[in-house]
Design an enzyme around this catalytic site. Structure first.
Site, PDB file in Angstrom:
ATOM      1  N   ARG A   1      43.878  41.036  45.905  1.00  0.00           N
ATOM      2  CA  ARG A   1      45.220  40.890  45.318  1.00  0.00           C
ATOM      3  C   ARG A   1      45.805  42.251  44.985  1.00  0.00           C
ATOM      4  NH1 ARG A   1      49.050  37.146  45.270  1.00  0.00           N
ATOM      5  NH2 ARG A   1      47.277  35.710  45.352  1.00  0.00           N
TER       6      ARG A   1
ATOM      7  N   ASN B   1      39.895  37.071  38.130  1.00  0.00           N
ATOM      8  CA  ASN B   1      39.576  35.684  38.425  1.00  0.00           C
ATOM      9  C   ASN B   1      40.200  35.227  39.735  1.00  0.00           C
ATOM     10  OD1 ASN B   1      38.372  32.996  37.808  1.00  0.00           O
ATOM     11  ND2 ASN B   1      38.095  33.989  35.826  1.00  0.00           N
TER      12      ASN B   1
ATOM     13  N   HIS C   1      43.009  34.237  41.097  1.00  0.00           N
ATOM     14  CA  HIS C   1      44.194  34.848  41.695  1.00  0.00           C
ATOM     15  C   HIS C   1      43.911  36.281  42.119  1.00  0.00           C
ATOM     16  CE1 HIS C   1      48.523  36.162  41.876  1.00  0.00           C
ATOM     17  NE2 HIS C   1      48.587  34.974  42.461  1.00  0.00           N
ATOM     18  N   CYS C   2      43.099  36.985  41.363  1.00  0.00           N
ATOM     19  CA  CYS C   2      42.806  38.396  41.653  1.00  0.00           C
ATOM     20  C   CYS C   2      42.032  38.581  42.947  1.00  0.00           C
ATOM     21  CB  CYS C   2      41.997  39.015  40.513  1.00  0.00           C
ATOM     22  SG  CYS C   2      42.718  38.853  38.884  1.00  0.00           S
ATOM     23  N   ILE C   3      41.279  37.573  43.371  1.00  0.00           N
ATOM     24  CA  ILE C   3      40.430  37.724  44.563  1.00  0.00           C
ATOM     25  C   ILE C   3      41.064  37.091  45.792  1.00  0.00           C
ATOM     26  CG2 ILE C   3      38.363  37.853  43.137  1.00  0.00           C
ATOM     27  CD1 ILE C   3      37.682  34.974  44.113  1.00  0.00           C
TER      28      ILE C   3
END
Length: 361
Positions: free
Chosen positions: A79, A338, A340-342
């Site tokens: 992301r 979490n 969304h970040c990955i």
């Protein structure tokens, strides 16, 4: 930049492996990443970028439908280090290859080196044969959230931080957001989630769920430092308007019980100079707002916490046409982010890229 709930042609991820960020040689995190990939792959294609050393490991853990792409990286936060995709008025997709400095560079960055992460955006865009924009501007994809109708949410804590673009003022930063995202209105919040290592990414804190509607992480505990942060954001959101002139409807999403790193979790991470230490008792920036909106699902983190159920019910009301899938989020959280970040969505383009587009930069 389209809103995340608009149609995707797929989703991109990076495979975790570094033992100085992920405990147990990243094995627990790999299972968590695989669960995220499987949930998203049920409704849209997923591509996972993986190092040569981990290719067979990833292939064994991921569903056959998930495509593996051999790629070198420093860590697994696509992301932030990967491209942001945009669509022009002719329906053509292009990729923005922001500069990446590991959330702070040599002064405040979370690891060194980050040179391979900084190449991920360019590599993904090359694989998609899309036109590439390469602004001289440090930005992480988790620090922005858009409604697809000209509005973007950011935080001052992150975008105005001296360790991102120290030679730019607010007006210059806004100009870059307008030029590259095609947005007309920037909504500035002050801070993000308490103790967020990214220094206030909005994708962990406040995001659009529909035009004119946002979701905000919340706590009713007045003694929790998050209460003051979320209350301040609520005050700004209460008077904010989007690019269409609409007042915003704000949905509160209660956070889980504060999550602390255990002794076993801290001991499982290799302590290497130059990386952020994981210490017993440290509070993690846990938030249910860190979900991914897929074509037919919303994939949210769960923490084996009493608030998991209410969070899932809240998202079900906000996304009635999508199935809400809760995946184990603690292992991803231990690494600093979490769901969304990955992940990074690739929006659906109306036309194929031309050779002229591929050379655009």
């Amino acid at each position: 930049m389209p809103a995340e709930w608009e149609p995707h042609t797929g989703c991109w991820m990076l495979w975790p492996e570094r033992s100085d960020n992920w405990r147990g040689g990243a094995k627990p995190a790999q299972h968590a990443f695989a669960a995220v990939a499987a949930a998203i792959a049920a409704t849209e294609p997923v591509s996972v970028c993986v190092s040569p050393a981990q290719f067979l490991v990833a292939r064994a853990l991921l569903p056959d439908a998930v495509r593996l792409v051999e790629m070198t990286s420093n860590d697994s936060w696509i992301r932030d280090c990967g491209p942001t995709f945009v669509i022009n008025d002719h329906g053509e997709m292009r990729g923005i290859d922001w500069k990446f400095n590991a959330w702070g560079g040599l002064e405040d960055g979370l690891y060194f080196p980050w040179d391979q992460d900084d190449l991920v955006g360019e590599k993904v865009i090359e694989l998609e044969r899309a036109g590439r924009y390469a602004p001289d501007f440090i930005l992480e994809g988790g620090s922005i959230d858009v409604d697809g109708e000209g509005t973007v949410i950011v935080t001052e804590q992150c975008l105005l931080n001296h360790d991102r673009n120290p030679d730019m003022n607010r007006e210059q930063i806004e100009a870059n957001l307008r030029d590259y995202l095609g947005c007309e209105k920037v909504i500035w919040l002050e801070n993000g989630v308490y103790l967020d290592e990214t220094k206030g990414h909005t994708d962990n804190f406040c995001r659009f769920v529909a035009p004119g509607e946002v979701i905000l992480t919340w706590t009713d505990d007045v003694d929790d430092p998050q209460f003051e942060i979320s209350t301040a954001a609520m005050k700004r959101l209460a008077t904010a308007t989007d690019a269409r002139g609409r007042m915003l409807k704000v949905h509160k999403l209660l956070q889980p019980t504060p999550i602390l790193i255990t002794a076993d979790e801290a001991a499982g991470v290799d302590h290497v100079e130059g990386t952020l230490p994981r210490s017993e008792g440290d509070r993690l920036a846990a938030s249910y707002v860190n979900f991914y909106i897929g074509n037919g699902v919303v994939v949210m983190p769960a923490f084996d916490d009493p608030m998991d159920g209410p969070a899932q019910q809240c998202l079900a009301k906000l996304f009635p046409s999508r199935r809400i899938v809760a995946v184990p989020g603690r292992e991803i959280l231990l690494g600093g982010g979490n769901v969304h970040c990955i992940t990074q969505q690739q929006p659906k383009a109306a036309s194929a890229p031309s050779s002229a587009m591929r050379s655009a930069a």
